[in-house]
Design a protein around this motif. Sequence first.
Motif, PDB file in Angstrom:
ATOM      1  N   LYS A   1      -3.927   5.149   3.091  1.00 54.12           N
ATOM      2  CA  LYS A   1      -3.237   3.885   3.355  1.00 54.12           C
ATOM      3  C   LYS A   1      -3.645   3.313   4.712  1.00 54.12           C
ATOM      4  O   LYS A   1      -4.005   2.142   4.815  1.00 54.12           O
ATOM      5  CB  LYS A   1      -1.716   4.076   3.298  1.00 54.12           C
ATOM      6  N   SER A   2      -3.599   4.146   5.731  1.00 59.56           N
ATOM      7  CA  SER A   2      -3.993   3.693   7.069  1.00 59.56           C
ATOM      8  C   SER A   2      -5.477   3.366   7.124  1.00 59.56           C
ATOM      9  O   SER A   2      -5.894   2.448   7.839  1.00 59.56           O
ATOM     10  CB  SER A   2      -3.664   4.762   8.117  1.00 59.56           C
TER      11      SER A   2
ATOM     12  N   LEU B   1       0.879  -1.169   0.000  1.00 55.09           N
ATOM     13  CA  LEU B   1       0.000   0.000   0.000  1.00 55.09           C
ATOM     14  C   LEU B   1       0.913   1.214   0.000  1.00 55.09           C
ATOM     15  O   LEU B   1       1.627   1.446   0.976  1.00 55.09           O
ATOM     16  CB  LEU B   1      -0.882   0.033   1.244  1.00 55.09           C
ATOM     17  N   ALA B   2       0.916   1.954  -1.080  1.00 53.19           N
ATOM     18  CA  ALA B   2       1.817   3.102  -1.200  1.00 53.19           C
ATOM     19  C   ALA B   2       1.034   4.325  -1.651  1.00 53.19           C
ATOM     20  O   ALA B   2       0.010   4.208  -2.314  1.00 53.19           O
ATOM     21  CB  ALA B   2       2.918   2.788  -2.207  1.00 53.19           C
ATOM     22  N   GLY B   3       1.540   5.487  -1.275  1.00 57.34           N
ATOM     23  CA  GLY B   3       0.905   6.726  -1.691  1.00 57.34           C
ATOM     24  C   GLY B   3       1.392   7.876  -0.839  1.00 57.34           C
ATOM     25  O   GLY B   3       2.147   7.696   0.115  1.00 57.34           O
TER      26      GLY B   3
ATOM     27  N   CYS C   1      -7.192   1.946   4.814  1.00 57.86           N
ATOM     28  CA  CYS C   1      -7.325   0.574   4.286  1.00 57.86           C
ATOM     29  C   CYS C   1      -7.080  -0.440   5.394  1.00 57.86           C
ATOM     30  O   CYS C   1      -7.852  -1.390   5.567  1.00 57.86           O
ATOM     31  CB  CYS C   1      -6.337   0.324   3.157  1.00 57.86           C
TER      32      CYS C   1
END
Length: 86
Positions: free
Chosen positions: A37-38, A29-31, A40
């Motif tokens: 991200k958290s 999970l990147a961005g 998710c």
Amino acid sequence: MHIVRLVAENIQRLSAVEITPDDSPVVVLAGENEEGKSSCLDAIEMALGGEKTIPPEPIRRGSEKASVVVDLGDIVVTRKFTRGGK
């Protein structure tokens, strides 16, 4: 046990996300900051962790309802949230 599919809508910072991992043992999970991200990871925790893991405001600001579906293969866990409800 592993996640076959994750679908989350209007959870915290997320408007909508669907993740279907391939056969790889790792999902990245990147961005940028504040992109969800958290959220998710929190969505997975809310679905699988029970009522004590649900934050005071799980629904994205401006939305009236939210949902998380975690497909574990043999078991599909669905959590739905509404404003003013459970």
